[in-house]
Design a protein around this motif. Structure first.
Motif, PDB file in Angstrom:
ATOM      1  N   GLY A 163       4.025   2.263-101.397  1.00 52.45           N
ATOM      2  CA  GLY A 163       5.476   2.255-101.490  1.00 52.45           C
ATOM      3  C   GLY A 163       5.964   3.086-102.655  1.00 52.45           C
ATOM      4  O   GLY A 163       5.354   4.091-103.023  1.00 52.45           O
ATOM      5  N   MET A 164       7.063   2.681-103.257  1.00 49.36           N
ATOM      6  CA  MET A 164       7.698   3.446-104.331  1.00 49.36           C
ATOM      7  C   MET A 164       8.137   2.504-105.440  1.00 49.36           C
ATOM      8  O   MET A 164       8.458   1.337-105.196  1.00 49.36           O
ATOM      9  N   ASN A 165       8.127   3.011-106.690  1.00 52.63           N
ATOM     10  CA  ASN A 165       8.801   2.277-107.764  1.00 52.63           C
ATOM     11  C   ASN A 165      10.232   2.776-107.862  1.00 52.63           C
ATOM     12  O   ASN A 165      10.616   3.745-107.200  1.00 52.63           O
ATOM     13  N   LEU A 166      11.036   2.117-108.683  1.00 53.65           N
ATOM     14  CA  LEU A 166      12.461   2.453-108.713  1.00 53.65           C
ATOM     15  C   LEU A 166      12.721   3.828-109.312  1.00 53.65           C
ATOM     16  O   LEU A 166      13.724   4.475-108.968  1.00 53.65           O
ATOM     17  N   TRP A 167      11.848   4.289-110.194  1.00 56.39           N
ATOM     18  CA  TRP A 167      12.011   5.637-110.738  1.00 56.39           C
ATOM     19  C   TRP A 167      11.873   6.665-109.620  1.00 56.39           C
ATOM     20  O   TRP A 167      12.646   7.628-109.550  1.00 56.39           O
ATOM     21  N   GLU A 168      10.884   6.446-108.764  1.00 57.98           N
ATOM     22  CA  GLU A 168      10.670   7.370-107.654  1.00 57.98           C
ATOM     23  C   GLU A 168      11.820   7.305-106.640  1.00 57.98           C
ATOM     24  O   GLU A 168      12.230   8.323-106.082  1.00 57.98           O
ATOM     25  N   VAL A 169      12.334   6.095-106.418  1.00 60.31           N
ATOM     26  CA  VAL A 169      13.479   5.957-105.512  1.00 60.31           C
ATOM     27  C   VAL A 169      14.678   6.729-106.058  1.00 60.31           C
ATOM     28  O   VAL A 169      15.355   7.468-105.320  1.00 60.31           O
ATOM     29  N   ALA A 170      14.940   6.574-107.361  1.00 60.41           N
ATOM     30  CA  ALA A 170      16.089   7.252-107.963  1.00 60.41           C
ATOM     31  C   ALA A 170      15.947   8.764-107.869  1.00 60.41           C
ATOM     32  O   ALA A 170      16.897   9.479-107.527  1.00 60.41           O
ATOM     33  N   GLU A 171      14.770   9.283-108.173  1.00 61.32           N
ATOM     34  CA  GLU A 171      14.560  10.730-108.108  1.00 61.32           C
ATOM     35  C   GLU A 171      14.655  11.239-106.677  1.00 61.32           C
ATOM     36  O   GLU A 171      15.186  12.316-106.424  1.00 61.32           O
TER      37      GLU A 171
END
Length: 593
Positions: free
Chosen positions: A350-358
């Motif tokens: 999945g993704m962490n929130l930093w990756e989601v934001a970017e």
């Protein structure tokens, strides 16, 4: 139908539209379900509802293998069952096995709620006030703790368009997959739904996103707000289609909302902001962590705003940094709403929130808020599951089951509010077309409302003035000789012009006596002028005028000639008389000198 678009070396997208006719109701590479029948649409096989008439294909098995390649032992059993069922039903369509297949047994399975991703260990949300958030935010934002943006309202386009993404993250070391849905008219096509329908939050009810979305007719739907996994209580603020379902009491978590005028709101709200009735929220939901603010990653500032307990900071950092399934909502520069969902399993994929934001920033999102994730993260198309649930099923944990959640973000066809346009119009493409005499988005206001003044009543046919008054705004007194509502009645008094303008009574009060003469004169002069205008008149022709003129001129000339003749004769007579006198004197010897 699905169409593929590939960008070399980056990602593969599949786009879908619920308005298109298709034989596959979900993405063939991701959903794990396959059907050639549209009615009724089957639920995803991860729920255990498999269409008995259609065998599962090897291509779907390959897709499952790519998605769950890290779970080889579990996948082996799944693939064997899929191939066995496909082959058996293909070669023996009329034979019913005496022992039910494990796939059919999935109908009785439910989520174990094992993939929990919680931002707080105890109570939900920080304890500090909105003032603390305002005072501690970067100076560049001043005293404003939220961002607003006018929503787009492209009525000529479909309600929304959804894409499946498969993208590289972390420098290409791993791939993520999920859905991005772009909504063109958020005000009229997006709703926050309570679990199972209205009243669900009040009953602490939890429902599958599929169930809630199917009942509401959602084209696309994804889970939204957080909830208590033990009690089922909805957490944070909840406003659904203008109804205030739940008030958080000012808890400072990141919020997403739509106001009545279509303004999109993202960020931290005071209690006054939430309850503002000058432009109230029609949709509102609470998330945790403001991902993007005005186009910039805002996670660090958000962590300071939403976590005030030192003993919980470690858990909050874990919530932000761990790989997991994620759900978010944002908007782009055109005011289109963007729903984001990525599949995953906590700590594994999945993704962490930093990756989601970017990722969202890269795709043009301006403001975005993180919603409930982990095992709650769910995406549904036309009432059918289109995402991979990370929760294990019970009692058979070889399978994955979607989790019952609380609130849902629903994208539906354009609707009129209210659906019957207040009984004064018809709904056409999500807008009320009002009947004559009515106006407003809901056809709930008369055209003449607020224009009839203090002496009239507004009706469908316009202002009906009180007795004694007239005019479009009922601001003029009745003219003399008329009375009653809107001055529609004529006075019936004998021998006098005026009557009482309200009752029509032929009284002789002072006002009427003073105005009687003026009224009579006003009546007489127009009558006299009208009579004069219609009276027959003698008209002389041009020839007649010429004869008269010549005759008069002749008479005048004759008169002048006569005068001259008389003058000449008188003068001649005088000369003759003088000559005679001279002659007489000469005969008498008198010298004439």
């Amino acid at each position: 139908m699905w169409s593929s678009r590939r960008k070399p070396g980056r990602r593969t997208e599949r786009t879908s539209s619920p308005h298109e006719e298709r034989t596959d109701t979900t993405d063939p590479g991701l959903s794990g379900c396959e059907t050639t029948e549209l009615t009724p649409p089957p639920s995803c096989c991860c729920h255990g509802n498999v269409p008995s008439k259609v065998p599962l294909g090897a291509g779907r098995a390959l897709a499952l293998g790519l998605a769950f390649r890290d779970h080889t032992n579990e996948l082996r059993d799944v693939l064997m069952e899929i191939f066995y069922t496909s082959s058996y039903h293909h070669h023996h369509p009329a034979v019913v096995p005496t022992t039910p297949s494990p796939l059919h047994a999935l109908r009785n399975k439910a989520s174990e709620d094992d993939d929990l991703l919680l931002p707080y260990a105890s109570s939900h949300g920080p304890s500090h006030s909105h003032r603390h958030v305002r005072d501690c935010q970067p100076v560049a934002h001043g005293n404003v703790t939220h961002e607003t943006w006018p929503a787009s309202n492209h009525t000529g386009l479909p309600a929304a368009e959804s894409s499946v993404f498969v993208s590289d993250v972390a420098g290409g070391s791993r791939k993520v997959y999920g859905h991005m849905t772009v909504v063109h008219d958020p005000l009229r096509t997006v709703s926050v739904l309570e679990p199972g329908g209205p009243g669900g939050c009040g009953m602490n009810y939890r429902a599958l996103v599929e169930e809630t979305a199917r009942a509401a007719g959602c084209l696309y739907a994804q889970n939204a707000g957080f909830f208590n996994t033990r009690s089922g209580e909805c957490l944070g603020n909840v406003v659904s289609d203008g109804r205030v379902v739940r008030d958080s009491g000012g808890v400072q978590n990141a919020q997403f909302g739509i106001r009545r005028d279509g303004t999109l709101v993202f960020g931290y709200l005071s209690q006054e902001d939430v309850l503002d009735q000058s432009n109230p929220f029609v949709q509102l939901i609470s998330g945790v962590v403001w991902l993007l603010r005005d186009g910039q990653v805002y996670i660090n500032q958000s962590m300071e705003a939403e976590c005030d307990k030192t003993n919980e900071m470690e858990g909050f950092h874990y919530f932000v940094n761990v790989l997991s399934a994620r759900t978010a909502v944002g908007h782009d520069a055109e005011g289109r709403l963007v729903l984001f969902h990525s599949d995953g399993q906590t700590k594994e994929r999945g993704m962490n929130l930093w990756e989601v934001a970017e990722f969202l920033k890269e795709h043009g999102v301006i403001n975005a808020v993180n919603l409930d994730g982990g095992g709650s993260s769910t995406f549904v198309i036309n009432g059918s599951l289109a995402s991979y649930p990370p929760d294990r099923c019970k009692p058979d944990d070889r399978w994955r089951c979607a989790r019952p959640v609380s609130t849902v973000l629903c994208v539906h066809p354009r609707r009129c509010q209210p659906a019957d346009c207040s009984g004064h119009g018809e709904c056409v493409d999500g807008r009320c077309r009002c009947q004559a005499g009515w106006r407003g988005d809901a056809c709930d206001a008369l055209l003449c409302q607020h224009t009839c003044g203090a002496h009239g009543v507004c009706t469908v046919n316009g202002c009906v003035c009180d007795a004694g008054w007239r005019g479009r705004s009922c601001d003029k007194l009745c003219p003399l000789g008329f009375y009653g509502r809107s001055c529609a009645e004529e006075c019936q008094c004998e021998d006098q012009c005026p009557c009482d303008p309200i009752t029509g009574s032929c009284t002789t009060n002072g006002l009427i006596l003073r105005t009687a003469g003026r009224c009579l004169s006003r009546r007489m002069f127009p009558t006299w002028r009208r009579d004069e205008a219609h009276r027959d008149r003698t008209h002389l022709t041009e020839r007649t005028w010429l004869i008269i003129t010549v005759t008069l001129a002749s008479l005048l000339l004759i008169k002048v000639v006569g005068q001259l003749i008389r003058s000449y004769r008188r003068s001649a007579n005088e000369r003759l008389l003088l000559s005679y006198q001279v002659s007489s004197k000469s005969q008498d010897g008198v010298c004439p000198c």
